[in-house]
Design a protein around this motif. Sequence first.
Motif, PDB file in Angstrom:
ATOM      1  N   CYS A  68       0.829  -1.219   0.000  1.00 55.75           N
ATOM      2  CA  CYS A  68       0.000   0.000   0.000  1.00 55.75           C
ATOM      3  C   CYS A  68       0.861   1.266   0.000  1.00 55.75           C
ATOM      4  O   CYS A  68       0.483   2.286   0.580  1.00 55.75           O
ATOM      5  CB  CYS A  68      -0.952   0.004   1.192  1.00 55.75           C
ATOM      6  SG  CYS A  68      -2.008  -1.465   1.299  1.00 55.75           S
ATOM      7  N   LEU A 230      -8.384  -8.996  10.145  1.00 53.34           N
ATOM      8  CA  LEU A 230      -8.112  -8.844   8.721  1.00 53.34           C
ATOM      9  C   LEU A 230      -8.609  -7.489   8.243  1.00 53.34           C
ATOM     10  O   LEU A 230      -9.803  -7.183   8.332  1.00 53.34           O
ATOM     11  CB  LEU A 230      -8.801  -9.960   7.924  1.00 53.34           C
ATOM     12  CG  LEU A 230      -8.665  -9.875   6.404  1.00 53.34           C
ATOM     13  CD1 LEU A 230      -7.213 -10.068   5.975  1.00 53.34           C
ATOM     14  CD2 LEU A 230      -9.571 -10.900   5.722  1.00 53.34           C
ATOM     15  N   HIS A 231      -7.686  -6.666   7.743  1.00 53.77           N
ATOM     16  CA  HIS A 231      -8.031  -5.359   7.192  1.00 53.77           C
ATOM     17  C   HIS A 231      -8.197  -5.536   5.683  1.00 53.77           C
ATOM     18  O   HIS A 231      -7.226  -5.814   4.968  1.00 53.77           O
ATOM     19  CB  HIS A 231      -6.926  -4.348   7.488  1.00 53.77           C
ATOM     20  CG  HIS A 231      -6.685  -4.132   8.954  1.00 53.77           C
ATOM     21  ND1 HIS A 231      -6.937  -2.930   9.585  1.00 53.77           N
ATOM     22  CD2 HIS A 231      -6.233  -4.967   9.914  1.00 53.77           C
ATOM     23  CE1 HIS A 231      -6.648  -3.038  10.869  1.00 53.77           C
ATOM     24  NE2 HIS A 231      -6.196  -4.271  11.094  1.00 53.77           N
ATOM     25  N   SER A 232      -9.405  -5.390   5.187  1.00 55.34           N
ATOM     26  CA  SER A 232      -9.675  -5.620   3.776  1.00 55.34           C
ATOM     27  C   SER A 232     -10.833  -4.748   3.309  1.00 55.34           C
ATOM     28  O   SER A 232     -11.901  -4.732   3.936  1.00 55.34           O
ATOM     29  CB  SER A 232     -10.019  -7.100   3.543  1.00 55.34           C
ATOM     30  OG  SER A 232     -10.302  -7.354   2.198  1.00 55.34           O
ATOM     31  N   ASP A 233     -10.605  -4.019   2.208  1.00 55.74           N
ATOM     32  CA  ASP A 233     -11.667  -3.202   1.610  1.00 55.74           C
ATOM     33  C   ASP A 233     -12.334  -2.280   2.623  1.00 55.74           C
ATOM     34  O   ASP A 233     -13.563  -2.241   2.767  1.00 55.74           O
ATOM     35  CB  ASP A 233     -12.711  -4.091   0.940  1.00 55.74           C
ATOM     36  CG  ASP A 233     -12.145  -4.861  -0.242  1.00 55.74           C
ATOM     37  OD1 ASP A 233     -11.228  -4.336  -0.894  1.00 55.74           O
ATOM     38  OD2 ASP A 233     -12.629  -5.981  -0.490  1.00 55.74           O
ATOM     39  N   ARG A 249      -5.203 -18.614  -0.293  1.00 49.61           N
ATOM     40  CA  ARG A 249      -6.187 -17.724   0.331  1.00 49.61           C
ATOM     41  C   ARG A 249      -6.267 -17.991   1.823  1.00 49.61           C
ATOM     42  O   ARG A 249      -6.201 -19.137   2.268  1.00 49.61           O
ATOM     43  CB  ARG A 249      -7.558 -17.905  -0.319  1.00 49.61           C
ATOM     44  CG  ARG A 249      -7.601 -17.502  -1.777  1.00 49.61           C
ATOM     45  CD  ARG A 249      -8.959 -17.739  -2.394  1.00 49.61           C
ATOM     46  NE  ARG A 249      -9.331 -19.145  -2.357  1.00 49.61           N
ATOM     47  CZ  ARG A 249     -10.470 -19.626  -2.822  1.00 49.61           C
ATOM     48  NH1 ARG A 249     -11.366 -18.811  -3.354  1.00 49.61           N
ATOM     49  NH2 ARG A 249     -10.724 -20.926  -2.767  1.00 49.61           N
ATOM     50  N   TYR A 261     -10.282 -15.632   2.008  1.00 53.83           N
ATOM     51  CA  TYR A 261      -9.965 -14.259   1.642  1.00 53.83           C
ATOM     52  C   TYR A 261      -8.686 -14.244   0.815  1.00 53.83           C
ATOM     53  O   TYR A 261      -7.674 -14.824   1.214  1.00 53.83           O
ATOM     54  CB  TYR A 261      -9.794 -13.388   2.896  1.00 53.83           C
ATOM     55  CG  TYR A 261     -11.055 -13.292   3.724  1.00 53.83           C
ATOM     56  CD1 TYR A 261     -11.993 -12.293   3.483  1.00 53.83           C
ATOM     57  CD2 TYR A 261     -11.324 -14.217   4.732  1.00 53.83           C
ATOM     58  CE1 TYR A 261     -13.160 -12.199   4.230  1.00 53.83           C
ATOM     59  CE2 TYR A 261     -12.489 -14.139   5.478  1.00 53.83           C
ATOM     60  CZ  TYR A 261     -13.408 -13.133   5.228  1.00 53.83           C
ATOM     61  OH  TYR A 261     -14.559 -13.063   5.963  1.00 53.83           O
ATOM     62  N   TYR A 263      -7.353 -11.284  -0.377  1.00 48.80           N
ATOM     63  CA  TYR A 263      -6.691  -9.992  -0.273  1.00 48.80           C
ATOM     64  C   TYR A 263      -6.916  -9.409   1.115  1.00 48.80           C
ATOM     65  O   TYR A 263      -7.972  -9.611   1.720  1.00 48.80           O
ATOM     66  CB  TYR A 263      -7.216  -9.009  -1.322  1.00 48.80           C
ATOM     67  CG  TYR A 263      -6.575  -7.638  -1.243  1.00 48.80           C
ATOM     68  CD1 TYR A 263      -7.198  -6.593  -0.565  1.00 48.80           C
ATOM     69  CD2 TYR A 263      -5.342  -7.397  -1.824  1.00 48.80           C
ATOM     70  CE1 TYR A 263      -6.601  -5.343  -0.472  1.00 48.80           C
ATOM     71  CE2 TYR A 263      -4.740  -6.150  -1.742  1.00 48.80           C
ATOM     72  CZ  TYR A 263      -5.376  -5.123  -1.061  1.00 48.80           C
ATOM     73  OH  TYR A 263      -4.788  -3.902  -0.962  1.00 48.80           O
ATOM     74  N   GLY A 264      -5.926  -8.686   1.587  1.00 46.73           N
ATOM     75  CA  GLY A 264      -6.062  -8.019   2.872  1.00 46.73           C
ATOM     76  C   GLY A 264      -4.760  -8.057   3.638  1.00 46.73           C
ATOM     77  O   GLY A 264      -3.731  -8.531   3.150  1.00 46.73           O
ATOM     78  N   GLU A 265      -4.804  -7.529   4.833  1.00 44.69           N
ATOM     79  CA  GLU A 265      -3.628  -7.488   5.693  1.00 44.69           C
ATOM     80  C   GLU A 265      -4.028  -7.959   7.074  1.00 44.69           C
ATOM     81  O   GLU A 265      -5.003  -7.474   7.662  1.00 44.69           O
ATOM     82  CB  GLU A 265      -3.076  -6.061   5.747  1.00 44.69           C
ATOM     83  CG  GLU A 265      -1.794  -5.937   6.509  1.00 44.69           C
ATOM     84  CD  GLU A 265      -1.158  -4.565   6.358  1.00 44.69           C
ATOM     85  OE1 GLU A 265      -0.243  -4.249   7.124  1.00 44.69           O
ATOM     86  OE2 GLU A 265      -1.593  -3.811   5.452  1.00 44.69           O
TER      87      GLU A 265
END
Length: 272
Positions: A68, A230-233, A249, A261, A263-265
């Motif tokens: 990011c 999970l930080h996502s969208d 995933r 999932y 995607y995400g952090e």
Amino acid sequence: MQAGITLLKSRLIRAAMEEDSLKWLSRLEIYTELDSTNRYLLDRVKAGSASKGEVCLAETQLSGRGRCERLWLSPPTGNLYLSLLWYFSTGSQLLSSLSLAAGVAVLRTLQEQGVTSAGLKWPNDIVLWDYRKLGGILVELVSRGDIIGAIIGIGLNVNMPISYRQQLNQPCADLSEVMNNRWISRSQLAGRLIHHLLLIMRRFEKQGLKDDILNDWRKWDICYQREVYLHSDDQIISGTAYGIDNNGRLLLWRNDGISCYSYGEVSLRPVK
């Protein structure tokens, strides 16, 4: 801070590799200073002058980046800042697990050095079992027709000065501390990392995230059966991590069952 730090040497890096990886190393460059090793290889790809298997290292980065577009602090002549270029003929969506494969290369290297206290945090962090960050991976893709150029950037803390640690917003560690201040040859470490990275890229382009690569990632998964965030969208999802599926995933157990999932952090710290 560890004494006796020496500059990276191409001869010593190559000497630490083996024949089965050296044949895939097309170019090895070491710079005193770059904006970013990833950006350097990205520019070469866009100019059409880069070949598969190129590796670039820098003693320091002026604009090192993490996920990011976060700043990656890069103090001079203390850590490893390394990028590898590899070309794939598959679609970019199939390369979403590439950072996981690169993480396995890092852990195999650390295991060789006697570091058994490190693990992998989905999708791209190298951390100790007390959750302090030891390194990170940034994969960037660029398309050239039917070919995808993947630049795999790795930052690994070897000697991280206190003054730089104080600028970070999360706890970190370095190999000097983990290895009880034993002298570390960064050239030898870089050579072993490039060795494992090249061999894994060869395996990955043939079969993806399968067999020994997948099994090793699961073995070193630091989040398994732990509560994570999970930080996502623009949302934060809490649950219990249950490893990864065969496509890399994240599997997250919540009240409504297990969800996947891509995607995400992930954070292991409670959200404030």
